[in-house]
Design a protein around this motif. Structure first.
Motif, PDB file in Angstrom:
ATOM      1  N   LYS A  14      61.684 106.645  10.750  1.00 33.10           N
ATOM      2  CA  LYS A  14      61.359 107.476  11.905  1.00 33.10           C
ATOM      3  C   LYS A  14      61.723 106.782  13.208  1.00 33.10           C
ATOM      4  O   LYS A  14      61.406 105.613  13.412  1.00 33.10           O
ATOM      5  CB  LYS A  14      59.851 107.786  11.888  1.00 33.10           C
ATOM      6  CG  LYS A  14      59.399 108.796  12.921  1.00 33.10           C
ATOM      7  CD  LYS A  14      57.908 109.071  12.728  1.00 33.10           C
ATOM      8  CE  LYS A  14      57.420 110.150  13.663  1.00 33.10           C
ATOM      9  NZ  LYS A  14      55.979 110.437  13.480  1.00 33.10           N
ATOM     10  N   ASP A  15      62.414 107.513  14.117  1.00 33.28           N
ATOM     11  CA  ASP A  15      62.659 107.019  15.468  1.00 33.28           C
ATOM     12  C   ASP A  15      61.434 107.349  16.328  1.00 33.28           C
ATOM     13  O   ASP A  15      60.962 108.499  16.327  1.00 33.28           O
ATOM     14  CB  ASP A  15      63.897 107.689  16.079  1.00 33.28           C
ATOM     15  CG  ASP A  15      65.168 107.278  15.348  1.00 33.28           C
ATOM     16  OD1 ASP A  15      65.198 106.166  14.808  1.00 33.28           O
ATOM     17  OD2 ASP A  15      66.115 108.082  15.316  1.00 33.28           O
ATOM     18  N   LEU A  16      60.937 106.349  17.074  1.00 32.53           N
ATOM     19  CA  LEU A  16      59.740 106.582  17.881  1.00 32.53           C
ATOM     20  C   LEU A  16      60.028 106.767  19.367  1.00 32.53           C
ATOM     21  O   LEU A  16      59.532 107.693  19.990  1.00 32.53           O
ATOM     22  CB  LEU A  16      58.739 105.427  17.703  1.00 32.53           C
ATOM     23  CG  LEU A  16      57.960 105.402  16.385  1.00 32.53           C
ATOM     24  CD1 LEU A  16      56.950 104.259  16.397  1.00 32.53           C
ATOM     25  CD2 LEU A  16      57.248 106.722  16.121  1.00 32.53           C
ATOM     26  N   TYR A  17      60.834 105.846  19.963  1.00 33.00           N
ATOM     27  CA  TYR A  17      61.069 105.911  21.404  1.00 33.00           C
ATOM     28  C   TYR A  17      62.560 105.791  21.692  1.00 33.00           C
ATOM     29  O   TYR A  17      63.251 105.018  21.070  1.00 33.00           O
ATOM     30  CB  TYR A  17      60.348 104.765  22.143  1.00 33.00           C
ATOM     31  CG  TYR A  17      59.010 104.398  21.559  1.00 33.00           C
ATOM     32  CD1 TYR A  17      57.995 105.344  21.468  1.00 33.00           C
ATOM     33  CD2 TYR A  17      58.759 103.108  21.086  1.00 33.00           C
ATOM     34  CE1 TYR A  17      56.769 105.008  20.914  1.00 33.00           C
ATOM     35  CE2 TYR A  17      57.543 102.766  20.541  1.00 33.00           C
ATOM     36  CZ  TYR A  17      56.547 103.722  20.445  1.00 33.00           C
ATOM     37  OH  TYR A  17      55.346 103.393  19.893  1.00 33.00           O
ATOM     38  N   ASN A  18      62.978 106.567  22.695  1.00 31.82           N
ATOM     39  CA  ASN A  18      64.376 106.545  23.097  1.00 31.82           C
ATOM     40  C   ASN A  18      64.462 106.171  24.567  1.00 31.82           C
ATOM     41  O   ASN A  18      64.344 107.008  25.446  1.00 31.82           O
ATOM     42  CB  ASN A  18      65.018 107.919  22.842  1.00 31.82           C
ATOM     43  CG  ASN A  18      66.478 107.937  23.254  1.00 31.82           C
ATOM     44  OD1 ASN A  18      67.127 106.900  23.326  1.00 31.82           O
ATOM     45  ND2 ASN A  18      66.988 109.122  23.534  1.00 31.82           N
ATOM     46  N   SER A  19      64.566 104.865  24.834  1.00 33.10           N
ATOM     47  CA  SER A  19      64.764 104.346  26.185  1.00 33.10           C
ATOM     48  C   SER A  19      63.675 104.825  27.149  1.00 33.10           C
ATOM     49  O   SER A  19      63.954 105.417  28.183  1.00 33.10           O
ATOM     50  CB  SER A  19      66.144 104.768  26.705  1.00 33.10           C
ATOM     51  OG  SER A  19      66.494 104.002  27.822  1.00 33.10           O
ATOM     52  N   ILE A  20      62.407 104.556  26.808  1.00 35.70           N
ATOM     53  CA  ILE A  20      61.294 104.983  27.664  1.00 35.70           C
ATOM     54  C   ILE A  20      60.922 103.877  28.645  1.00 35.70           C
ATOM     55  O   ILE A  20      61.067 102.690  28.355  1.00 35.70           O
ATOM     56  CB  ILE A  20      60.061 105.401  26.839  1.00 35.70           C
ATOM     57  CG1 ILE A  20      59.501 104.219  26.032  1.00 35.70           C
ATOM     58  CG2 ILE A  20      60.392 106.563  25.919  1.00 35.70           C
ATOM     59  CD1 ILE A  20      58.176 104.514  25.358  1.00 35.70           C
ATOM     60  N   SER A  21      60.430 104.286  29.819  1.00 33.56           N
ATOM     61  CA  SER A  21      60.046 103.326  30.863  1.00 33.56           C
ATOM     62  C   SER A  21      58.770 103.810  31.554  1.00 33.56           C
ATOM     63  O   SER A  21      58.569 105.011  31.724  1.00 33.56           O
ATOM     64  CB  SER A  21      61.156 103.186  31.915  1.00 33.56           C
ATOM     65  OG  SER A  21      62.360 102.749  31.325  1.00 33.56           O
ATOM     66  N   PHE A  22      57.899 102.869  31.916  1.00 34.46           N
ATOM     67  CA  PHE A  22      56.728 103.185  32.731  1.00 34.46           C
ATOM     68  C   PHE A  22      56.128 101.888  33.262  1.00 34.46           C
ATOM     69  O   PHE A  22      56.471 100.795  32.805  1.00 34.46           O
ATOM     70  CB  PHE A  22      55.669 103.972  31.941  1.00 34.46           C
ATOM     71  CG  PHE A  22      55.038 103.209  30.807  1.00 34.46           C
ATOM     72  CD1 PHE A  22      53.875 102.466  30.998  1.00 34.46           C
ATOM     73  CD2 PHE A  22      55.596 103.225  29.531  1.00 34.46           C
ATOM     74  CE1 PHE A  22      53.284 101.769  29.964  1.00 34.46           C
ATOM     75  CE2 PHE A  22      55.014 102.533  28.483  1.00 34.46           C
ATOM     76  CZ  PHE A  22      53.862 101.798  28.700  1.00 34.46           C
ATOM     77  N   THR A  23      55.226 102.024  34.239  1.00 33.39           N
ATOM     78  CA  THR A  23      54.509 100.868  34.766  1.00 33.39           C
ATOM     79  C   THR A  23      53.011 101.169  34.793  1.00 33.39           C
ATOM     80  O   THR A  23      52.598 102.329  34.856  1.00 33.39           O
ATOM     81  CB  THR A  23      54.953 100.527  36.201  1.00 33.39           C
ATOM     82  OG1 THR A  23      54.732 101.672  37.038  1.00 33.39           O
ATOM     83  CG2 THR A  23      56.403 100.123  36.252  1.00 33.39           C
ATOM     84  N   LEU A  24      52.210 100.121  34.711  1.00 34.61           N
ATOM     85  CA  LEU A  24      50.769 100.211  34.918  1.00 34.61           C
ATOM     86  C   LEU A  24      50.418  99.300  36.078  1.00 34.61           C
ATOM     87  O   LEU A  24      50.677  98.095  36.021  1.00 34.61           O
ATOM     88  CB  LEU A  24      50.005  99.764  33.668  1.00 34.61           C
ATOM     89  CG  LEU A  24      49.753 100.788  32.573  1.00 34.61           C
ATOM     90  CD1 LEU A  24      48.960 100.145  31.451  1.00 34.61           C
ATOM     91  CD2 LEU A  24      49.016 102.000  33.100  1.00 34.61           C
ATOM     92  N   GLU A  25      49.834  99.878  37.131  1.00 34.37           N
ATOM     93  CA  GLU A  25      49.477  99.099  38.311  1.00 34.37           C
ATOM     94  C   GLU A  25      47.997  98.737  38.276  1.00 34.37           C
ATOM     95  O   GLU A  25      47.198  99.396  37.591  1.00 34.37           O
ATOM     96  CB  GLU A  25      49.777  99.913  39.579  1.00 34.37           C
ATOM     97  CG  GLU A  25      51.216 100.377  39.704  1.00 34.37           C
ATOM     98  CD  GLU A  25      52.208  99.254  39.947  1.00 34.37           C
ATOM     99  OE1 GLU A  25      51.752  98.140  40.297  1.00 34.37           O
ATOM    100  OE2 GLU A  25      53.413  99.482  39.783  1.00 34.37           O
TER     101      GLU A  25
END
Length: 579
Positions: A14-25
């Motif tokens: 199974k593929d889970l993520y495709n080039s995901i991005s995020f930040t937590l401040e």
């Protein structure tokens, strides 16, 4: 504090993520949502221990970032005889003892320098977790969670919900830079859920919480991370605002999609005409016009609206009845009592009709699951089930009805489906593709297992459903789909649930456990009781208006009446401000 950049990761199947991005401040309280099996728990594990995984992209954490973690699974084995105070204060007490031990050594040691260094390190560690005030802070948080009475109890004396809250308090008091929780709300009764809400809202640090609970989502978070179809989007704001934003986008995209489809149809007709004319003049003007028009068509196809976060696929729950009967008494419970170490229920009496949907509500540890299981087993003289009723049972302990070593295919062949094709066709309605059927049940997420349990219940075609926490671990889309199916079901239901929304959206009445007995009340009274205890005056009326407007918007979208949908969305925005 946390930065994830262009992260891609796959399991073998199974593929889970495709080039995901995020930040937590720093200071953000972030809810992490998405369909069951989309990889939320795995992503949290990658953030906590990236060295365990081989992935593409970057996961960056601030240096010396201390993470507190509360799992969706409770582990009691080694601490059952520890008191609540000792469990919560373990780290503080250990450091206190270490500091006292170093002081004792310094009194008799001739080489004091290394001891002074150790002493300062221990003092710094104690200060970093606000150790001077730890007893006051433990009392404060126990009070916030309404668990003052538990301070001197042993862990083994707590209910499962109480222990979950104690775990949350312990991690929060250790002053982590980032607090991560994976479905901390599962199986909490409404009082404990309200306590969890208070703990989350009182916490000053950064939080990342996987939850599908609509009560927490509506009242606790200022940022949303939504993982869907291998993609992720960030939203700065509350869950209510996020859903409103999705609805506005849905209106716009549906309108654009219709315009795109009309343009595509016009273009296709024009291409067909040009093809007919160009057959004899492929290199001339008509042939060139055809090629230009085909390129325009390709561009239109490329920009056709794709919306992984708008129209989200959910299971198609449908409860069929094999043996429908006229209205009669389906279940009669007379003078029922149950006890373990202490009396839980005494002289309980109630009836359920063959077309009635009833929820059992009560604090954790009051005997609800025992009662439901005894009804299913039907060997207690206090319990009488009409012989015309065919009972189907869903357990909150998934291992009772699913064999973890089975594949999905094996489980449903054993459940009575005849062929590979039967299982493939049947299970596809529940969101499982053909290539998932050889997965072991033990490898699935909690939500996926619960969906399989529901699929087994629907396959039985029983006319009396016994459901113990059917929405546990389910994502919000699956919860809403289940509610719709339960609402349309024509048989009898007896359901244990701590999900307020599920109860009020599809049940007829409620059995409330109080003082070791059960009283029955209708949904209208139950709603008022909950809102009087947990919401501001007017909240119920505003939420009912909101639901009515959302229903009208849905109807307008089905009819492609975008002017009305936009007008109603403005009305909805004003109601959301009140909430």
């Amino acid at each position: 504090m946390i930065k994830v950049e262009n992260l891609s990761y796959s399991f073998p199947q199974k593929d889970l993520y495709n080039s995901i991005s995020f930040t937590l401040e720093e200071g953000e309280h972030c809810a992490f949502i998405g369909r069951n099996g989309s990889g939320k728990s795995t992503l949290i594990d990658i953030i906590m221990d990236p060295e365990k995984y081989i992935f593409e992209g970057k996961v960056e954490k601030e240096s010396n970032c201390r993470i507190g973690y509360v799992s969706q699974f409770s582990q009691l084995d080694k601490i059952e005889e520890t008191t609540v105070f000792q469990y919560i204060g373990e780290k503080f007490i250990t450091l206190q003892n270490e500091i006292a031990s170093i002081c004792s050594e310094m009194e008799t040691s001739s080489d004091i320098e290394p001891l002074l260094e150790k002493y300062q390190e221990a003092l710094d560690a104690f200060a970093a977790i606000n150790g001077d005030d730890f007893e006051k802070n433990i009392n404060k948080n126990l009070n916030l969670a309404n668990l003052n009475k538990c301070k001197d109890l042993r862990i083994s004396e707590l209910s499962g919900g109480e222990f979950k809250l104690i775990q949350v308090i312990k991690e929060m008091l250790n002053s982590p830079d980032l607090m991560i929780m994976d479905e901390p709300d599962v199986f909490l009764d409404f009082e404990n859920l309200n306590s969890l809400k208070n703990l989350i809202n009182s916490h000053k640090g950064t939080m990342l919480v996987i939850t599908h609970n609509r009560y927490l989502l509506n009242h606790c978070f200022n940022k949303i991370l939504h993982l869907e179809n291998m993609e992720l989007q960030e939203f700065e704001g509350s869950y209510i605002e996020y859903n409103f934003s999705l609805l506005q986008t849905k209106i716009e995209m549906q309108e654009l999609a219709i315009a795109d489809n009309e343009e595509l149809e016009r273009n296709e007709k024009l291409i067909e005409k040009l093809r007919d004319r160009a057959t004899t003049d492929a290199e001339g003007a008509r042939g060139k016009t055809l090629r230009v028009r085909v390129k325009i068509h390709e561009r239109l196809e490329k920009r056709r609206i794709k919306a992984p976060f708008i129209d989200i696929k959910h299971p198609n729950f449908r409860f069929f009845i094999d043996n429908k009967i006229e209205e009669t008494v389906a279940l009669k419970v007379s003078d029922y009592s149950v006890s373990f170490d202490e009396l839980l229920l005494e002289n309980v009496n109630f009836e359920i009709k063959s077309n009635e949907k009833v929820a059992i509500i009560g604090p954790n540890g009051t005997g609800k699951t025992t009662l439901l299981r005894e009804i299913f087993e039907n060997n207690n003289p206090s319990i009488e089930i009409n012989e015309a009723m065919e009972v189907a049972y869903l357990s909150q302990l998934q291992g009772e009805t699913l064999k973890e070593s089975n594949t999905i295919m094996e489980e449903f062949l054993e459940a009575g489906l005849k062929t590979y094709e039967d299982v493939t066709d049947y299970i596809s309605d529940y969101g499982f593709e053909e290539d998932a059927l050889n997965q072991k049940i033990g490898s699935l997420s909690g939500g996926e297992k619960n969906i399989l349990q529901i699929a087994k219940v629907t396959a039985s075609q029983g006319n009396f459903l016994l459901l113990d926490e059917p929405t546990s671990h389910l994502d919000t889309y699956s919860q809403i789909a289940l509610e719709k199916a339960l609402e349309e079901y024509k048989g009898a239901i007896l359901m244990i649930s701590h999900d307020f929304y599920t109860v009020v959206n599809c049940m007829d009445s409620v059995l409330i456990i109080e003082d070791k007995t059960i009283r029955k009340t209708n949904i209208k009274k139950f709603k008022k009781m909950i809102y009087a205890s947990h919401f501001d005056k007017g909240y119920l009326e505003t939420e009912q208006k909101k639901k009515l407007v959302e229903t009208r918007i849905e109807k307008a979208l089905k009819e492609a009446d975008f002017i009305t949908a936009k007008e109603l969305s403005e009305e909805l925005e004003e109601l959301i401000k009140l909430l």
